[in-house]
Enzyme design. Structure first.
Site, PDB file in Angstrom:
ATOM      1  N   SER A 141       0.847  -1.194   0.000  1.00  0.00           N
ATOM      2  CA  SER A 141       0.000   0.000   0.000  1.00  0.00           C
ATOM      3  C   SER A 141       0.879   1.240   0.000  1.00  0.00           C
ATOM      4  CB  SER A 141      -0.901   0.029   1.237  1.00  0.00           C
ATOM      5  OG  SER A 141      -1.609   1.255   1.319  1.00  0.00           O
ATOM      6  N   TYR A 152      -1.310   0.239  10.324  1.00  0.00           N
ATOM      7  CA  TYR A 152      -1.487  -0.348   8.993  1.00  0.00           C
ATOM      8  C   TYR A 152      -0.291  -0.011   8.103  1.00  0.00           C
ATOM      9  CZ  TYR A 152      -3.387  -0.908   4.252  1.00  0.00           C
ATOM     10  OH  TYR A 152      -3.576  -1.251   2.935  1.00  0.00           O
TER      11      TYR A 152
END
Length: 257
Positions: A141, A152
């Site tokens: 990501s 995250y």
């Protein structure tokens, strides 16, 4: 037909990017294993078969080593080998400034977005090394640089490091390890919400900050389509990318993460 005669395991393939990767790979000749704990995995299999492709499904909790082993064992029982592994499962659970996370939430983010890729890579190595070939595509990501997603982002930073280190270890043994780093992506509403609780009054504002930052950081000033994310993953998985390994390709409209 880049994947004619190839076997492919796609995790988190019941919806979103994973589903689109599986559908497009099957359309290009791959025999696909859909790995997801959502019941919609069976709908993906039906759609692929209806389009003339070949697909199977297995339910597995990939946040556990035993769940990942179940998925890889299923692939070996079907085919005796794994040509391509796409580690797509993962995703932000909470979106908020770091001081608002509690310890269990930090652990949960790492468990969701790093451990399945670590585990599946480890388990897929034995059959790939035995065959002397294979491709692993990890889905990272661009949120390794972003707002309100520190745990995250840390998990996806781990995916990037895993990709480089493992690629170096196995390159001379016939295995390529690569990754993409998707940016914001337009997708249908999720079948199951990633957010287990919605009690925080500022939740919508915190998430809106992510959306605004993602669009602003993109040179193209928009989210991508599912196909714009699936295409780079499939390119890296194909023989067209045979001289690429150890790299993470940002797919963020110019945002490098």
């Amino acid at each position: 037909m880049r994947f004619s005669g190839k076997t492919m395991v796609v995790t988190g393939a019941a919806q979103g990017i994973g589903r689109r990767v599986a559908e497009r790979a099957a359309a290009e000749g791959a025999e696909v294993l859909i790995v997801d704990r959502a019941q919609a995995r069976n709908d993906v299999v039906k759609a692929i078969k209806a389009a003339g492709g070949t697909a199977h499904a297995v339910a597995a909790n990939l946040e556990t080593y035993s769940g990942c082993k179940k998925a890889i064992d299923k692939a070996i029982s079907l085919w005796g080998r794994i040509d391509i592994l796409v580690n797509n499962v993962g995703g932000t659970i909470w979106a908020k400034p770091y001081e608002h996370y509690d310890p269990k939430q930090i652990d949960a983010e790492i468990s969701r977005s790093l451990m399945p890729t670590l585990y599946c890579c480890h388990l897929a190595l034995a059959p790939m090394l035995e065959a002397g070939k294979g491709v692993i595509v990890n889905v990272s990501s661009i949120a390794t640089r972003g707002l309100n997603r520190v745990p995250y982002g840390a998990a996806k930073g781990g995916v990037n490091a895993l990709t480089q280190n493992l690629a170096w270890e196995v390159a001379e043994r016939g295995i390529r390890v690569v990754a993409t780093a998707p940016g914001g992506t337009e997708a249908p509403p999720r079948i199951t919400s990633r957010i287990p609780d919605k009690g925080e009054a500022q939740r919508e504002d915190w998430y809106q900050a992510i959306i605004d930052q993602t669009v602003q950081s993109s040179f193209l000033k928009r989210y991508s389509t599912l196909d714009e994310q699936a295409a780079p993953i499939l390119f890296l998985a194909s023989d067209e990318a045979s001289y690429l390994t150890g790299v993470t390709l940002p797919v963020g409209g110019g945002d490098l993460g």
